[in-house]
Design an enzyme around this catalytic site. Sequence first.
Site, PDB file in Angstrom:
ATOM      1  N   ARG A 168       0.798  -1.225   0.000  1.00  0.00           N
ATOM      2  CA  ARG A 168       0.000   0.000   0.000  1.00  0.00           C
ATOM      3  C   ARG A 168       0.836   1.284   0.000  1.00  0.00           C
ATOM      4  NH1 ARG A 168      -3.431  -3.101  -1.324  1.00  0.00           N
ATOM      5  NH2 ARG A 168      -5.504  -3.425  -0.390  1.00  0.00           N
ATOM      6  N   SER A 217     -11.189   1.051   1.836  1.00  0.00           N
ATOM      7  CA  SER A 217     -10.594   0.559   3.082  1.00  0.00           C
ATOM      8  C   SER A 217      -9.949   1.702   3.857  1.00  0.00           C
ATOM      9  CB  SER A 217      -9.547  -0.512   2.784  1.00  0.00           C
ATOM     10  OG  SER A 217     -10.137  -1.641   2.185  1.00  0.00           O
ATOM     11  N   GLU A 299      -4.912   3.779   5.620  1.00  0.00           N
ATOM     12  CA  GLU A 299      -4.796   3.590   4.175  1.00  0.00           C
ATOM     13  C   GLU A 299      -5.335   4.816   3.445  1.00  0.00           C
ATOM     14  OE1 GLU A 299      -6.471   0.465   0.842  1.00  0.00           O
ATOM     15  OE2 GLU A 299      -5.617  -0.322   2.705  1.00  0.00           O
TER      16      GLU A 299
END
Length: 309
Positions: A168, A217, A299
């Site tokens: 990520r 998310s 995130e």
Amino acid sequence: MTQDLPTPRGRLTPDKDLSGLTWLRVGGPADWLFQPADVDDLCAFMAELDPAVPVFPMGVGSNLIVRDGGLRGVVIKLGRPFMDISVEGDRITAGAAVLDARLAKEAADAGVDLTFLRTIPGSLGGALKMNAGCYGSYVADHFVGAQAVLRDGTQVTLTRDDITFAYRQTDIPEGVTITSVTLQGNREDSRVLHTRMEEQLAKRDATQPTKALTAGSTFRNPAGFSSTGQADDTHELKAWKVIDDAGMRGATRGGAQMSEMHSNFLVNKGGATAADLEGLGEEVRKRVFQTQGIDLVWEIMRVGVPEET
């Protein structure tokens, strides 16, 4: 902002409200919003822009909280001139403003497997920047190269050797604007690829609040990798699981809520401020750390300044 800015061929809008440009529908104004006419326009503008002026390249606002006080400097938003897609064998080159879902579908039409992008919200530039992934595949697994414009207006080609990919995240510097990306995928029957994506969409819609105001998310999985989507994927260190264990599913703050449907989704139930959303996220992080000793990492990107009180 009172500084004199270069005069581009594209659109330059002062004091632009950003709330309507983010999926969570929150946030204050940008000092300036720049929508370049093409790559040359972007290069010229950046070359002439005072180096002291902050620059923030913005995608479609799908993974973003803009704080209520807004963003200082210039927000760069790429539009239609950066939406072309071309196919050469098993390689697809697309403008950074192309939506991930569209790219997955057009790649499938060409018999190239980029199906992992189908359920990822946002555009390709942002997907590269955060090394987006789903079902066990990441942008890093398919990345061939990219075109970008540096803060000084220089246009460069980025290869795999220029970018460090991690879960990520990448080390692409702030202020670098990605303009196009080339990805490579396995060749496969187009019908098989489209069927796979339909199955992925059905699973997503059954488990995630896709009709809510959300940014995808909220936190990275503590395990350090995305869910594979397979039946045997039962590892405990998923963000939703530790949030549940902390008793924070459905938790609220103002108009913000951790979704009852999927507890790793932060949603705007109506009338939420950026402070509500970020504040609730921080409450979740604190509770998870207190109960399980796990430090959840955001995130969703949070940018800008809080509203003055």
